[in-house]
Motif scaffolding. Structure first.
Motif, mmCIF file in Angstrom:
data_model
loop_
_atom_site.group_PDB
_atom_site.id
_atom_site.type_symbol
_atom_site.label_atom_id
_atom_site.label_comp_id
_atom_site.label_asym_id
_atom_site.label_seq_id
_atom_site.Cartn_x
_atom_site.Cartn_y
_atom_site.Cartn_z
ATOM 1 N N GLY A 23 -15.278 -30.474 -20.632
ATOM 2 C CA GLY A 23 -15.773 -31.123 -22.264
ATOM 3 C C GLY A 23 -15.786 -32.060 -21.696
ATOM 4 N N ASN A 24 -16.025 -32.895 -20.733
ATOM 5 C CA ASN A 24 -16.184 -34.730 -20.256
ATOM 6 C C ASN A 24 -18.199 -34.351 -22.007
ATOM 7 N N LYS A 25 -18.102 -35.052 -22.744
ATOM 8 C CA LYS A 25 -19.742 -35.493 -22.685
ATOM 9 C C LYS A 25 -20.438 -35.483 -21.572
ATOM 10 N N THR A 26 -22.174 -35.120 -22.495
ATOM 11 C CA THR A 26 -22.445 -36.091 -20.971
ATOM 12 C C THR A 26 -23.880 -36.528 -21.247
ATOM 13 N N TRP A 27 -24.061 -37.596 -21.034
ATOM 14 C CA TRP A 27 -24.801 -39.182 -21.142
ATOM 15 C C TRP A 27 -25.072 -38.974 -19.891
ATOM 16 N N ILE A 28 -26.756 -40.069 -20.131
ATOM 17 C CA ILE A 28 -27.301 -40.450 -19.255
ATOM 18 C C ILE A 28 -28.087 -41.960 -18.926
ATOM 19 N N ILE A 29 -28.091 -42.441 -18.972
ATOM 20 C CA ILE A 29 -28.708 -43.439 -18.910
ATOM 21 C C ILE A 29 -30.406 -43.763 -18.308
ATOM 22 N N VAL A 30 -31.513 -43.703 -19.126
ATOM 23 C CA VAL A 30 -32.780 -44.122 -18.601
ATOM 24 C C VAL A 30 -33.337 -44.965 -19.413
ATOM 25 N N GLY A 61 -33.227 -25.210 -17.701
ATOM 26 C CA GLY A 61 -32.545 -25.562 -16.809
ATOM 27 C C GLY A 61 -31.510 -26.210 -17.064
ATOM 28 N N GLY A 62 -30.075 -25.948 -18.009
ATOM 29 C CA GLY A 62 -29.262 -26.999 -18.058
ATOM 30 C C GLY A 62 -28.396 -27.912 -16.760
ATOM 31 N N GLU A 63 -28.582 -27.015 -15.926
ATOM 32 C CA GLU A 63 -28.257 -27.972 -14.474
ATOM 33 C C GLU A 63 -29.395 -28.961 -13.389
ATOM 34 N N LEU A 64 -30.233 -28.959 -14.412
ATOM 35 C CA LEU A 64 -31.245 -30.518 -13.654
ATOM 36 C C LEU A 64 -30.607 -31.242 -14.452
ATOM 37 N N VAL A 65 -30.241 -31.446 -16.186
ATOM 38 C CA VAL A 65 -29.660 -31.958 -16.447
ATOM 39 C C VAL A 65 -27.970 -32.748 -15.715
ATOM 40 N N SER A 70 -29.948 -42.599 -14.618
ATOM 41 C CA SER A 70 -31.079 -40.779 -14.370
ATOM 42 C C SER A 70 -32.445 -41.635 -14.515
ATOM 43 N N THR A 71 -32.896 -42.817 -14.311
ATOM 44 C CA THR A 71 -34.468 -43.031 -14.684
ATOM 45 C C THR A 71 -35.776 -42.696 -13.967
ATOM 46 N N LYS A 72 -35.174 -42.164 -12.879
ATOM 47 C CA LYS A 72 -35.930 -41.765 -11.444
ATOM 48 C C LYS A 72 -36.297 -40.131 -11.231
ATOM 49 N N ALA A 73 -34.616 -39.439 -11.941
ATOM 50 C CA ALA A 73 -34.546 -38.720 -12.423
ATOM 51 C C ALA A 73 -35.978 -38.161 -12.934
ATOM 52 N N PHE A 74 -35.800 -38.697 -14.373
ATOM 53 C CA PHE A 74 -36.525 -38.113 -15.405
ATOM 54 C C PHE A 74 -38.091 -38.353 -15.258
ATOM 55 N N ASP A 75 -38.295 -40.064 -14.412
ATOM 56 C CA ASP A 75 -39.660 -39.630 -14.995
ATOM 57 C C ASP A 75 -40.118 -39.212 -13.924
ATOM 58 N N ASP A 76 -39.601 -39.203 -12.489
ATOM 59 C CA ASP A 76 -40.146 -38.178 -11.202
ATOM 60 C C ASP A 76 -40.336 -36.338 -11.590
ATOM 61 N N ALA A 77 -39.755 -35.822 -12.763
ATOM 62 C CA ALA A 77 -40.019 -34.794 -12.887
ATOM 63 C C ALA A 77 -41.581 -34.414 -14.710
ATOM 64 N N TYR A 82 -28.472 -42.379 -23.541
ATOM 65 C CA TYR A 82 -28.568 -40.791 -24.203
ATOM 66 C C TYR A 82 -27.275 -40.143 -24.499
ATOM 67 N N ASP A 83 -26.624 -39.186 -25.360
ATOM 68 C CA ASP A 83 -26.077 -38.633 -25.117
ATOM 69 C C ASP A 83 -26.442 -37.126 -25.279
ATOM 70 N N VAL A 84 -26.863 -36.295 -23.928
ATOM 71 C CA VAL A 84 -27.936 -35.020 -24.809
ATOM 72 C C VAL A 84 -26.802 -33.359 -24.086
ATOM 73 N N THR A 85 -25.886 -33.952 -24.840
ATOM 74 C CA THR A 85 -24.869 -32.959 -24.981
ATOM 75 C C THR A 85 -25.461 -32.001 -24.936
ATOM 76 N N ASP A 86 -25.483 -31.699 -26.800
ATOM 77 C CA ASP A 86 -26.126 -30.744 -27.312
ATOM 78 C C ASP A 86 -27.734 -30.380 -26.558
ATOM 79 N N TYR A 87 -28.230 -31.077 -25.689
ATOM 80 C CA TYR A 87 -29.559 -30.201 -25.580
ATOM 81 C C TYR A 87 -29.646 -29.321 -24.124
ATOM 82 N N VAL A 88 -28.469 -30.179 -23.036
ATOM 83 C CA VAL A 88 -28.416 -29.387 -21.946
ATOM 84 C C VAL A 88 -28.925 -27.917 -22.127
ATOM 85 N N ASP A 89 -28.007 -26.666 -22.390
ATOM 86 C CA ASP A 89 -28.270 -26.169 -22.816
ATOM 87 C C ASP A 89 -29.615 -25.418 -23.788
#
Ligand code: HEM
Length: 115
Positions: free
Chosen positions: A21-28, A45-49, A57-64, A33-40
Motif C-alpha cells: 500500500g506504499n506509494k510509488t515514487w521514482i527519481i529521474v 505494464g505496471g511491473e516495469l515501473v 530510475s534515470t537510466k531505466a527511464f532513458d534506456d526504455a 515523481y509520485d507515479v502511483t496513479d500511473y502504474v496501472d
C-alpha cells in the motif's frame, strides 16, 4: 507557499516502494515523481515501473527510449526534487573539482619560483 519546491532525501523516497500500500515514487534526473496513479496505465505494464519504485530510475527511464509524450506525461507527476546532498552527479562533480584544485595547488607549489 504553493510554489515552493519540496526536497526529499533518498531514504524518504525509498519508503515509497509501491509495496504494502506504499506509494510509488521514482527519481529521474534529480526530480522526484509520485507515479502511483500511473502504474496501472503504463504501456507495457505496471511491473516495469514498480521495479524502480523508491529508487533512482534515470537510466531505466532513458534506456526504455521513451517518447516526448512519455516525458511530458512524467512531468505531471513531479512532487519535488532530491535534496542537494543526495544528488550523485553533483557530488561527483564536487569531488572532481576538489581533486583538480588539489592538483593545481600542488603543481604551483612545484613550479613556484619563490620557494
Ligand atoms: C522508471 C521505470 C520505467 C521503465 C523501466 C519503463 C519502461 C518502458 C518500456 C519498456 C516501454 C515500452 C513498452 C512497450 O512498448 O510494450 C514503455 C513505454 C511507455 N512508458 Fe515507460 N517506463 C518507466 C516509467 C514510465 C513513467 C514514469 C512514465 C510516465 C509517467 C512512462 C510512460 C510511458 C509511455 C507513455 C510509454 C509508451 C511509449 C512512449 O510513448 O514512449 N514510463 N516504458
Amino acid at each position: 507557499m504553493e510554489n515552493e519546491i519540496k526536497y526529499f532525501s533518498l531514504e524518504e523516497v525509498a519508503k515509497n516502494d509501491g509495496k504494502n500500500g506504499n506509494k510509488t515514487w521514482i527519481i529521474v534526473k534529480d526530480n522526484v515523481y509520485d507515479v502511483t496513479d500511473y502504474v496501472d496505465d503504463h504501456p507495457g505494464g505496471g511491473e516495469l515501473v514498480l521495479e524502480w519504485a523508491g529508487k533512482e530510475s534515470t537510466k531505466a527511464f532513458d534506456d526504455a527510449g521513451h517518447s516526448g509524450d512519455a516525458k511530458k506525461e512524467l512531468k505531471q507527476y513531479k512532487i519535488g526534487e532530491l535534496r542537494e546532498e543526495d544528488r550523485k552527479q553533483k557530488q561527483k562533480k564536487k569531488e572532481t573539482d576538489k581533486a583538480k584544485e588539489d592538483r593545481r595547488s600542488f603543481c604551483s607549489y612545484l613550479t613556484c619560483g619563490l620557494c
